[in-house]
Design an enzyme around this catalytic site. Sequence first.
Site, PDB file in Angstrom:
ATOM      1  N   ASP A   1     -10.958   5.069  -3.107  1.00 36.69           N
ATOM      2  CA  ASP A   1      -9.858   5.777  -3.750  1.00 36.69           C
ATOM      3  C   ASP A   1     -10.388   6.459  -5.006  1.00 36.69           C
ATOM      4  OD1 ASP A   1     -10.199   3.738  -5.568  1.00 36.69           O
ATOM      5  OD2 ASP A   1      -8.136   3.011  -5.486  1.00 36.69           O
TER       6      ASP A   1
ATOM      7  N   TYR B   1      -7.151   5.857   4.739  1.00 39.43           N
ATOM      8  CA  TYR B   1      -7.265   4.985   3.566  1.00 39.43           C
ATOM      9  C   TYR B   1      -6.371   3.750   3.720  1.00 39.43           C
ATOM     10  CZ  TYR B   1      -6.693   3.065  -1.057  1.00 39.43           C
ATOM     11  OH  TYR B   1      -6.638   2.189  -2.103  1.00 39.43           O
TER      12      TYR B   1
ATOM     13  N   GLU C   1       0.823  -1.203   0.000  1.00 39.88           N
ATOM     14  CA  GLU C   1       0.000   0.000   0.000  1.00 39.88           C
ATOM     15  C   GLU C   1       0.863   1.260   0.000  1.00 39.88           C
ATOM     16  OE1 GLU C   1      -3.288   0.472  -0.289  1.00 39.88           O
ATOM     17  OE2 GLU C   1      -3.557  -1.689  -0.574  1.00 39.88           O
TER      18      GLU C   1
END
Length: 323
Positions: A152, A134, A49
Amino acid sequence: MTDTEAPQSSSLPDDCEPVRDALITWYEDDHRDFPWRRTADPYEILVSEVMSQQTQLGRVVEAWEEFLERWPSTADLAAADRADIVGFWTGHSLGYNNRAKYLHEAAEQVESEYDGTFPETPDELQELMGVGPYTANAVASFAFNNGDAVVDTNVKRVLYRAFDVPDDDAAFEEAANDLMTDDRSRVWNNAIMELGGVACEQTPSCDEAGCPWREWCSAYASGDFTAPDVPTQPSFEGSRRQFRGRIISTLKEYDELELDTLGHRIRVDYTPEGEYGREWLSGLLSDLADDELVEFDEGGGGDRDGDGGRGGDNENAVARLRR
């Protein structure tokens, strides 16, 4: 998550179950095979990520594999020299070096504050350095299958186009969570991001990618594929596209036309020396010649046949359709 009434400003179906099933089936039948999709290790997922932020996924694969080969656990990363980590980051062009610094600090936290065991909820994960909402939600979803809906840019684009969700972060969050089921955040979030990444890109490929939401999608029905990250289509009326089309249609009727004759046939306000005159028309013809659609002879026997120059003020220039 049980079906809830959709926000008044969007058009989620009353029954979301078929929408969910269609997307998950589409994803499970065929999807891009990134290595971090084959693991539930929270450390490996966190590394993917962080690396994926503003970096193309294809370039991340090699860096991710090499990083984990060198530092296979939080213990290994926490014990590493930060300069080595930053050097690796720079060497693989992974963006801002502070991401490497935060990843190192997060590994130290996992080792010192959590006894080497990753926290599992989005709220707990946000306690790690450099981990925002996120990323925390993504790790919770993909490692522990207990996250909320990930939102996103790709997901926003999908929701905006498919269900008219307004360009508002709160509206996107609400709609995304209304669509997702409680116990399937791992597959759901992977699936909807895959949809935005391969079928509902800025230039969509709905039919080619077999988008599973075509029957519900507002954009597919209307042909309007604008979105928050996609500029509004310019007006066709009066555009260069419109007059390029008129040139092609007109030249189909004739073997060739002189510049001014063609100009008067494609627009009523054509004036040789005016704003919409020879220079303007020569530019359009040169573009079409570059695309190998027309041949543009500036006069004097010089058939340019698509080499990109302009006829300018030459009233004897001739255009013909390329055969």
